[in-house]
Design an enzyme around this catalytic site. Structure first.
Site, PDB file in Angstrom:
ATOM      1  N   ASP A 156       0.797  -1.230   0.000  1.00  0.00           N
ATOM      2  CA  ASP A 156       0.000   0.000   0.000  1.00  0.00           C
ATOM      3  C   ASP A 156       0.832   1.284   0.000  1.00  0.00           C
ATOM      4  OD1 ASP A 156       1.035  -0.112   2.533  1.00  0.00           O
ATOM      5  OD2 ASP A 156      -0.877   0.076   3.591  1.00  0.00           O
ATOM      6  N   ARG A 194      -5.039   4.705   5.849  1.00  0.00           N
ATOM      7  CA  ARG A 194      -5.307   4.338   4.462  1.00  0.00           C
ATOM      8  C   ARG A 194      -6.554   5.037   3.957  1.00  0.00           C
ATOM      9  NH1 ARG A 194      -4.208  -1.054   3.358  1.00  0.00           N
ATOM     10  NH2 ARG A 194      -5.705  -0.787   1.658  1.00  0.00           N
ATOM     11  N   TYR A 234       0.817  -3.162  11.562  1.00  0.00           N
ATOM     12  CA  TYR A 234       1.776  -4.262  11.609  1.00  0.00           C
ATOM     13  C   TYR A 234       2.160  -4.479  13.062  1.00  0.00           C
ATOM     14  CZ  TYR A 234       2.575  -3.942   6.538  1.00  0.00           C
ATOM     15  OH  TYR A 234       2.433  -3.944   5.169  1.00  0.00           O
ATOM     16  N   PRO A 286       7.565  -6.035   4.682  1.00  0.00           N
ATOM     17  CA  PRO A 286       6.788  -4.970   4.048  1.00  0.00           C
ATOM     18  C   PRO A 286       6.818  -3.656   4.816  1.00  0.00           C
ATOM     19  CG  PRO A 286       5.324  -6.465   5.206  1.00  0.00           C
ATOM     20  CD  PRO A 286       6.711  -7.052   5.318  1.00  0.00           C
TER      21      PRO A 286
END
Length: 669
Positions: free
Chosen positions: A59, A288, A296, A372
């Site tokens: 993302d 987001r 995370y 990530p």
């Protein structure tokens, strides 16, 4: 016998041929396919998934990636849907153990690009790239297909007309193409429940992807012969395994959970990028689109001395939720909507080479894997595909010297090494214990130090492409006076310019389109002075082919589909906009077309614009170019500088282009 049974039972009766076969339709594969569409290459792309990505996955979008999107024509869509992330807060315990905010921290180079870090789900980014591909071509992704066999005839490698690669393809059943983990979620008891993915949870331009659109084929088994293959098929790459290229490195001993949720929390910075540190671990908070937040969180440590992967089924959504609640305490945390979640144990691995010979290439996760949390996976993958895509495409259509393919591993491998180094340092700050015994109160400062150390690399402000056929870094000091910040092997720093004919402004990231052309950028300087105007006129005479003592690169090289030439000339002068006229420039710099008229889009001014605060007339200063004398450079199709020099150095510039591009037959010059 019904049609489905007939298809399943049929055998392949002939081979099919394609110039380029791309395996994997993720970020890297789509960027490579974009170039196939731009150059009109006969290509195919296959993917084992039955549909595109809708939720989850990557993302983070970095400035350089967004600059490329601008050049591809869809950055406005990212801005419309995405979430800008330019500041970060770090929450750490004080001496009494109470969580306190440190920040906000903002990049000191925030204005080095006209685009800032953004957050948007990979599925939407893929949608935009697919739409950009369809602007050029009817190439489509063939979904629900896997490659099962591979042969490579190295004896045919140097014959560009040959098809040395043979791949056996198989069409998957619906169950194989849409495995259970893609069509179900797991509830708090660990039970599989259907994924209610429907129109209500998707944007309209993704609705059609819910419908299986399989082309009717004569067979379920197919043999494809290809000139080139580009493997973009992920960390467990089938393509990489066929050519015996290893991934060197190791897996971590930490298991991480990641969730995309709409949070129900009283934590003050749940909609701000940042971290939350507790004695038992650190959470990364990523706001987001659509009110979603990605978190995370470290879940557990595993004994990994055998270098084996953990069993993901041992991790549940409830376990991830509980860990977040523990770390975020005394603040509350809950959710009713979970868009996606996963558990992972990432290895920091890299392949020693990104190619096998001159016909087989690998990109993205197929050649480098990492955590990530650095927000670079999708960016690096897309830029890998962008890099190899235009090179393979140009060679495939016979427009470029095949030797340019050797630059792919040379350019991208060092960046992958830097990525792994960044990830090791950054991810180390998220583990439960610090091996150096540094107190948590110092964590924010350490994190800022790591980010700033890798900032130029991470944001794509520097790529460090070394000298090669495509990057001329000669011994003379061309940067001392004329091109201080225009460095071969680097991107051209973006500025906003005024169009000379109409006065409207445009960023160079949009002006220098990803349309497959090489560009000669003439920084014409201040042509109000007689001396400089004379220099530009002489350059125009040479480029027009009117000087018999010099060779012009214009009209010299094989054309690409849809264009009359392989070279486009863009002129940017530094005089005040109102004191120079469009027709003051040589005609070769503003070519006339009997149907489309004059080349009004080819002459630009680095001038001040009253109504646009971004157009300040300071581009020459940002580039380090003398406003009077100017300079000249070559931009590759991927907007990186290939050559830079003075206006008089047409011979050297042409020599650079002669080494890269294929010349037209003499009879056609």
């Amino acid at each position: 016998m019904d049609q489905e049974t007939e298809i399943q039972n049929a055998d392949s009766d002939s081979d099919s041929y394609t110039d380029v076969l791309i395996v994997g339709a993720g970020p890297a594969g789509l960027m490579a396919l974009y170039w196939m569409a731009v150059y009109g290459v006969r290509a195919r792309i296959i993917d084992k998934r039955g549909t595109k990505v809708f939720t989850g996955q990557a993302d983070g979008l970095r400035p350089r990636t967004l600059e490329l999107f601008d050049s591809m024509g869809f950055q406005h869509r990212v801005i419309h849907e995405g979430h800008v992330a330019v500041e970060a807060n770090f929450w750490v315990p004080d001496r009494n153990g109470k969580l306190t905010r440190q920040g906000p921290h903002c990049s000191p180079k925030i204005n080095e690009s006209n685009h800032h870090n953004m957050l948007l789900t990979q599925g939407r980014v893929e949608r935009f790239v697919i739409d950009a591909i369809q602007n050029y071509s009817d190439l489509e992704i063939e979904r629900g297909i896997i490659a099962e066999s591979f042969e490579y005839d190295e004896n045919l490698e140097n014959d560009l007309d040959a098809y040395p690669i043979t791949v056996g393809l198989r069409t998957l059943s619906d169950e194989e193409a849409n495995p259970v983990h893609l069509t179900t979620n797991t509830n708090e008891s660990g039970q599989q429940i259907p994924n209610e993915q429907g129109r209500g949870s998707l944007l309209p331009d993704d609705w059609n992807e819910l419908i299986q659109k399989s082309h009717i084929r004569k067979t379920k088994i197919e043999t494809v012969k290809a000139k080139f293959i580009i493997g973009c098929d992920g960390a467990h790459s089938w393509t990489r395994k066929q050519v015996n290229i290893p991934l060197d490195g190791s897996v971590t001993d930490h298991i991480w959970g990641v969730i995309d949720i709409v949070p129900l929390s009283n934590f003050p910075d749940m909609r701000r990028l940042g971290t939350i540190t507790h004695s038992s671990g650190t959470i990364l908070v990523i706001p987001r689109e659509r009110n979603l937040v990605r978190l995370y969180v470290p879940v557990q440590i595993v004994n990994n001395t055998s270098d084996t992967r953990f069993d993901r089924s041992a991790i549940t959504l409830e376990m991830i939720k509980t860990r977040i609640q523990d770390i975020i305490s005394p603040y509350t945390f809950d959710f009713q909507i979970c868009d996606w979640w996963a558990a992972y144990q990432i290895g920091q691995r890299i392949a020693p080479s990104f190619n096998k010979g001159s016909r087989i290439y690998l990109a993205g996760d197929a050649v480098h894997t990492h955590s990530p949390k650095v927000g670079l996976g999708m960016n690096m993958s897309m830029q890998d595909g962008f890099n190899i895509g235009w090179k393979v495409a140009m060679v495939a259509i016979g427009a470029a010297n095949p030797a340019i393919l050797n630059t792919y591993t040379e350019e991208r491998h060092p960046l992958a090494e830097m990525l792994l180094e960044f990830d090791k340092l950054w991810s180390g700050e998220f583990t439960e214990t610090n091996e150096n015994g540094v107190a948590n109160s110092d964590k924010a400062e350490r994190m800022v130090d790591v980010v700033e150390k890798f900032m130029d690399f991470a944001d794509g402000l520097k790529v460090y492409y070394s000298e090669s056929l495509l990057v001329w870094k000669d011994s003379k000091d061309i940067g001392s006076d004329a091109t201080l910040n225009l460095i071969p092997g680097e991107r051209i720093p973006p500025v906003k310019l005024r169009n000379q004919a109409e006065g409207n402004s445009k960023w160079t990231t949009r002006l220098f389109e990803s349309d497959g052309l090489f560009r000669i950028i003439i920084l014409a300087g201040d042509i109000r002075t007689e001396e400089q105007k004379k220099r530009v006129e002489i350059l125009g005479t040479v480029l027009a082919g009117k000087d018999q003592t010099k060779i012009s690169p214009i009209h010299r090289y094989v054309h690409i589909p849809g264009h009359k030439d392989q070279i486009r000339v863009i002129t940017i002068h530094s005089a005040p906009w109102k004191e120079v006229e469009f027709f003051d420039f040589p005609e070769i710099l503003r070519p006339f077309d009997p149907i489309m008229g004059w080349g009004y889009g080819d002459i630009w001014c680095d001038g001040f614009c009253d109504w646009d605060p971004h157009c300040q007339g300071k581009g020459y200063e940002k580039w380090g170019v003398d406003r009077t004398r100017g300079a000249m450079l070559i931009l590759r199709p991927d907007q990186y500088i290939g050559w830079a020099g003075e206006l008089e150095e047409v011979d050297e510039m042409t020599a650079y282009l002669d080494g890269v591009l294929v010349k037209m037959p003499t009879s056609e010059l």
